[in-house]
Write a protein that holds these residues in place. Sequence first.
Motif, PDB file in Angstrom:
ATOM      1  N   SER A  51    -101.030 -43.676  22.995  1.00 39.80           N
ATOM      2  CA  SER A  51    -100.045 -44.560  23.614  1.00 39.80           C
ATOM      3  C   SER A  51     -98.650 -44.176  23.157  1.00 39.80           C
ATOM      4  N   LEU A  52     -97.679 -44.452  23.990  1.00 42.52           N
ATOM      5  CA  LEU A  52     -96.283 -44.164  23.697  1.00 42.52           C
ATOM      6  C   LEU A  52     -95.465 -45.356  24.153  1.00 42.52           C
ATOM      7  N   THR A  65     -94.362 -33.578  31.518  1.00 50.77           N
ATOM      8  CA  THR A  65     -95.751 -33.927  31.814  1.00 50.77           C
ATOM      9  C   THR A  65     -96.196 -34.948  30.792  1.00 50.77           C
ATOM     10  N   ILE A  66     -96.680 -36.087  31.266  1.00 49.67           N
ATOM     11  CA  ILE A  66     -97.126 -37.166  30.381  1.00 49.67           C
ATOM     12  C   ILE A  66     -98.613 -37.372  30.625  1.00 49.67           C
ATOM     13  N   ALA A  67     -99.405 -37.216  29.581  1.00 52.39           N
ATOM     14  CA  ALA A  67    -100.858 -37.328  29.728  1.00 52.39           C
ATOM     15  C   ALA A  67    -101.439 -38.355  28.764  1.00 52.39           C
ATOM     16  N   ASN A  68    -100.696 -39.375  28.441  1.00 50.70           N
ATOM     17  CA  ASN A  68    -101.165 -40.427  27.543  1.00 50.70           C
ATOM     18  C   ASN A  68    -102.167 -41.322  28.252  1.00 50.70           C
ATOM     19  N   ASP A  69    -102.957 -42.063  27.461  1.00 48.76           N
ATOM     20  CA  ASP A  69    -103.797 -43.090  28.054  1.00 48.76           C
ATOM     21  C   ASP A  69    -102.949 -44.219  28.610  1.00 48.76           C
ATOM     22  N   SER A  89    -102.552 -45.631  32.827  1.00 55.55           N
ATOM     23  CA  SER A  89    -101.668 -46.724  33.214  1.00 55.55           C
ATOM     24  C   SER A  89    -100.235 -46.375  32.862  1.00 55.55           C
ATOM     25  N   LEU A  90     -99.295 -46.907  33.616  1.00 51.70           N
ATOM     26  CA  LEU A  90     -97.865 -46.714  33.376  1.00 51.70           C
ATOM     27  C   LEU A  90     -97.182 -48.043  33.631  1.00 51.70           C
ATOM     28  N   THR A 106    -103.094 -41.024  39.902  1.00 54.78           N
ATOM     29  CA  THR A 106    -103.545 -42.417  39.877  1.00 54.78           C
ATOM     30  C   THR A 106    -102.711 -43.226  40.857  1.00 54.78           C
ATOM     31  N   THR A 107    -103.341 -44.033  41.668  1.00 54.07           N
ATOM     32  CA  THR A 107    -102.605 -44.883  42.597  1.00 54.07           C
ATOM     33  C   THR A 107    -102.479 -46.278  42.013  1.00 54.07           C
TER      34      THR A 107
END
Length: 108
Positions: A51-52, A65-69, A89-90, A106-107
């Motif tokens: 997480s960030l 490029t962001i590949a966090n959960d 999730s974002l 992800t939609t």
Amino acid sequence: MNNLVFNTEAEQLKTSIYAQAPDSSFQAIQSDADGNIGVAVGNAVTIANNSLTVAGSVTVGNAVTIANDSLTVAGSVTVGNAVTIANNSLTVAGSVTVGNAVTSPTTA
């Protein structure tokens, strides 16, 4: 300099922190008026944690490029180039300004 030699009051003791620059010289790390350390990154940054959380603003001038959960931004995000978001999730609790394409598998 060791301030203790010249000053014995705890409130007056100070220290400086230095970091090594690309040319191997040492530069003092500075803070802003609020005491925050300023960070500038000139090369690619990979963030691969679970997480960030960003509680301020983020300005990006190159591809990210962001590949966090999960990614939570409680401030604003300004993007000048392409951003690929591969998070599960974002959440943005502020504003998002995008100058170029944003792709996400992800939609919402």
